[in-house]
Design an enzyme around this catalytic site. Structure first.
Site, PDB file in Angstrom:
ATOM      1  N   GLU A 130       0.854  -1.189   0.000  1.00 17.55           N
ATOM      2  CA  GLU A 130       0.000   0.000   0.000  1.00 17.55           C
ATOM      3  C   GLU A 130       0.884   1.230   0.000  1.00 17.55           C
ATOM      4  O   GLU A 130       1.715   1.395   0.896  1.00 17.55           O
ATOM      5  CB  GLU A 130      -0.901   0.002   1.238  1.00 17.55           C
ATOM      6  CG  GLU A 130      -1.982  -1.063   1.160  1.00 17.55           C
ATOM      7  CD  GLU A 130      -2.591  -1.353   2.523  1.00 17.55           C
ATOM      8  OE1 GLU A 130      -2.692  -0.411   3.329  1.00 17.55           O
ATOM      9  OE2 GLU A 130      -2.932  -2.513   2.759  1.00 17.55           O
ATOM     10  N   ASP A 134      -4.712   9.431  11.127  1.00 17.32           N
ATOM     11  CA  ASP A 134      -3.367   8.920  11.356  1.00 17.32           C
ATOM     12  C   ASP A 134      -2.755   9.409  12.651  1.00 17.32           C
ATOM     13  O   ASP A 134      -2.955  10.550  13.059  1.00 17.32           O
ATOM     14  CB  ASP A 134      -2.459   9.320  10.189  1.00 17.32           C
ATOM     15  CG  ASP A 134      -2.725   8.449   8.974  1.00 17.32           C
ATOM     16  OD1 ASP A 134      -2.598   7.220   9.099  1.00 17.32           O
ATOM     17  OD2 ASP A 134      -3.089   9.002   7.917  1.00 17.32           O
TER      18      ASP A 134
END
Lengths: 256, 402
Positions: free
Chosen positions: A46, A57
């Protein structure tokens, strides 16, 4: 059928996917890392495209995104860089990032660019399922790009069924509701959640991500699903000395 | 206020999918979906429940001090040649309009069974208003505030701490409001069951923009009554307010939206000038995009990276604007203008000298636009005096060498 579908169909062992941010630590790192990760035995990759406000995040990927942006990474540049992707990497590749850069690039153009460079799927956590279904599904399907949805312990069964219906590669199970980079706590609760999903007999395979950082958490994930995705732990590792040469070491520390 | 009235006849309201025209929606990762969806399903039922309305109105009256006065500012009126009214939200408990929303949301959080409250703040007014209602209700309170804002709004940080809130510095990005909002959303992702996020403006994923506007709509609801008592007409010619995310402006506009003969003016922060590269004038500089969970207008690069805004006023220092504002802008229902730091500071001083009211620098942006308007002499203007300037004294002192 794209590379992702073939992988899930053909390989019987547990799968390991590695996430890293494009343009980190250096603007030109992207393909060097991808190639090294493949060589070290990861099953798919990814590649994150950076965004200024990565609200799902934790600190590690916030930092890699910030540095990648400072290095000059953006989607147009990334697709230029990825023109060499299929000369150097044969395993499936996904792009992962936030919706706003994709909207500015144009969703249709984005899917076409993905197809042109040989990207197999994308993960855009803040693209709502309802918008995807109503406006963008055809752009993805016409380009044979798999859209990967996330599921958390709080996602309702009804919604998981809907996600299963809209998915055509795999479903990304979050180990817990968290931002990236927290350690998976192996608990009865997590076990019960993984077991609950497994018992649903979804048509799509599942992978577990968020909080996978070592063999213990990888094995736990592999017990219930097709495998696991390692992100923050790998991005953090990239910060260490001679990281590129030591990628096989890292992979072994997760899956021996 | 009657729920049916709002649901059936409100042309400018949110549609069943959570959009205002092209703007709004809920662009959130799956981790936030269960909370936001739960809120979406529940909010109207909860807030229009008679017991809720009763408690909400009682607290607004006894605790906040509503209705806030509508003051005829005679000396400003004489200077500009118009009849100018100031809607005195600065006189609310905690000194700004922000508390209207936090009272509403804390009652909602209680009914949702939440034990822990998080919020973002820019100027600190929303943080203070949130810490206040958490103290009132005995709930744990965590406020995210940009490191830069913590420095320039020290008195508000102290107020929050006095009331038992934990103030957490946001150290990512530009270390201002946008980053504090990111941190609050990350907190919510990591605390998915016991926490309610009190967003302070008409931004964020649906239903927040609509919900916050409803709580703030008390401003225009009262204004209409007060104007009617005073003039025999509930509508002025012009209604004006400053806009960062846009909550005081949306509250001030709300009940005038359907009265299309009332001109609405929203005043953004131009910072050092719209084209200076140091600005927060979103409608001039923004393009359609997604930030903090809704599709709206957004200051961003061609690659979709959010551009750091700038304004002397911490409360207007935001790169986006609420989706309902984006809709009003695109449909030309309201006019969006901008005012520089210098113009705002001068207007803040002028209002202080002429009316004995020191406005927040945010509010001073709205007042500054009076300088640019041409009046025939008999127009009536209502300006939302959204907050008091105590928190800005340090900035005023430095600016004017006081």
């Amino acid at each position: 059928m794209n590379r992702l579908n073939q992988l899930f169909q053909n390989k019987k062992e547990s799968l390991l996917s590695i996430y890293f941010t494009a343009g980190y630590p250096n603007l030109s790192s992207t393909l060097d890392i991808a190639e090294a990760v493949q060589k070290a035995g990861a099953d798919f990759i990814e590649i994150g495209f950076p965004y200024s406000d990565p609200l799902a995040d934790g600190p590690v990927i916030q930092n890699s995104s910030l540095i990648a942006l400072q290095n000059g990474m953006n989607l147009k540049f990334l697709f230029e860089q990825l023109k060499e992707l299929r000369e150097r990497v044969s395993i499936p590749v996904l792009l992962m990032g936030y919706v706003n850069p994709v909207l500015q690039y144009g969703v249709k153009d984005f899917c076409e660019s993905c197809a042109a460079v040989g990207v197999d799927g994308v993960i855009v956590p803040d693209l709502p399922m309802v918008e995807y279904e109503e406006f963008y599904k055809d752009d993805f399907l016409n380009n044979n790009i798999s859209n990967i949805f996330l599921v958390t312990p709080q996602t309702s069964e009804e919604r998981i069924r809907k996600i299963d219906e809209l998915s055509n590669a795999f479903i990304y199970l979050l180990s817990s509701s968290s931002t990236t980079g927290k350690n998976l706590t192996v608990s009865n609760e997590a076990d019960a959640y993984f077991a609950r999903i497994k018992a649903m007999n979804l048509k799509n395979p599942t992978m577990i991500g968020f909080g996978i950082s070592d063999q213990k958490s990888f094995n736990k994930a592999a017990e219930y699903t097709r495998g696991a995705i390692v992100g923050s732990a790998f991005v953090k590792f990239l910060d260490s000395d001679n990281a590129l040469e030591r990628i096989p070491e890292f992979i072994k520390s997760i899956r021996s | 206020m009657n729920r049916e009235f709002i649901k059936s006849s409100f042309k400018w309201g949110v549609n069943p999918k959570g959009y205002f025209g092209d703007f709004g929606g809920a662009y959130i990762p799956e981790m936030l979906y269960p909370n936001v969806e739960h809120l979406r399903q529940q909010y109207l039922d909860i807030i229009y429940e008679p017991a809720f309305q009763e408690e909400f109105n009682q607290l607004l009256k006894d605790y906040v001090g509503r209705p806030s006065p509508l003051f005829h500012a005679e000396r400003l009126s004489a200077k500009y040649g118009a009849t100018i009214y100031l809607k005195r939200e600065d006189l609310n408990h905690t000194g700004a309009h922000k508390i209207n929303n936090t009272i509403g949301q804390i009652l909602l959080a209680e009914r949702l069974g939440k034990k822990r409250i998080i919020a973002e703040t820019g100027a600190g007014q929303h943080g203070v208003a949130t810490a206040t209602v958490c103290a009132l209700k005995g709930l744990e309170c965590i406020i995210y505030m940009g490191e830069v804002d913590i420095e320039r709004q020290a008195p508000n940080v102290a107020r929050m701490k006095m009331m038992g809130a934990k103030v957490v510095p946001a150290i990512s990005g530009s270390k201002t409001l946008k980053d504090a909002t990111n941190e609050a959303m990350r907190d919510w992702i990591n605390n998915p069951t016991d926490t309610h996020y009190i967003i302070g403006s008409v931004v964020g994923p649906h239903p927040y923009p609509d919900m916050v506007a409803r709580f703030q709509s008390i401003i225009s609801e009262e204004t209409k009554k007060q104007l009617f008592e005073r003039t025999g007409s509930e509508n002025p010619d012009i209604v004006m307010a400053c806009v960062g995310g846009g909550s005081n402006a949306m509250g001030m506009f709300y009940h005038f939206l359907d009265d299309e003969n009332v001109k609405l003016i929203a005043v953004e922060a131009a910072g050092l000038g719209v084209d200076s590269g140091e600005s927060a004038a979103t409608t001039s500089l923004g393009k359609e995009g997604v930030l903090h969970g809704s599709r709206s207008l957004l200051m961003q690069s061609d690659d979709g990276q959010v551009i750091e805004p700038y304004s002397i006023s911490a409360g207007l220092d935001y790169p986006g604007i609420g989706p309902q504002h984006a809709h009003l802008f695109k449909q030309h229902r309201a006019e969006y203008v901008s005012i520089t730091d210098e113009e705002a500071m001068q207007a803040g001083r002028l209002c202080s000298e002429l009316e004995g009211i020191i406005p927040a620098i945010e509010t001073a942006h709205a007042l500054a636009h009076l300088e640019k308007m041409k009046f025939k002499g008999d127009e009536s203007v209502v300006i939302c005096l959204s907050g008091r300037g105590d928190k800005d004294l340090d900035t005023y002192m430095k600016y004017f060498n006081l």
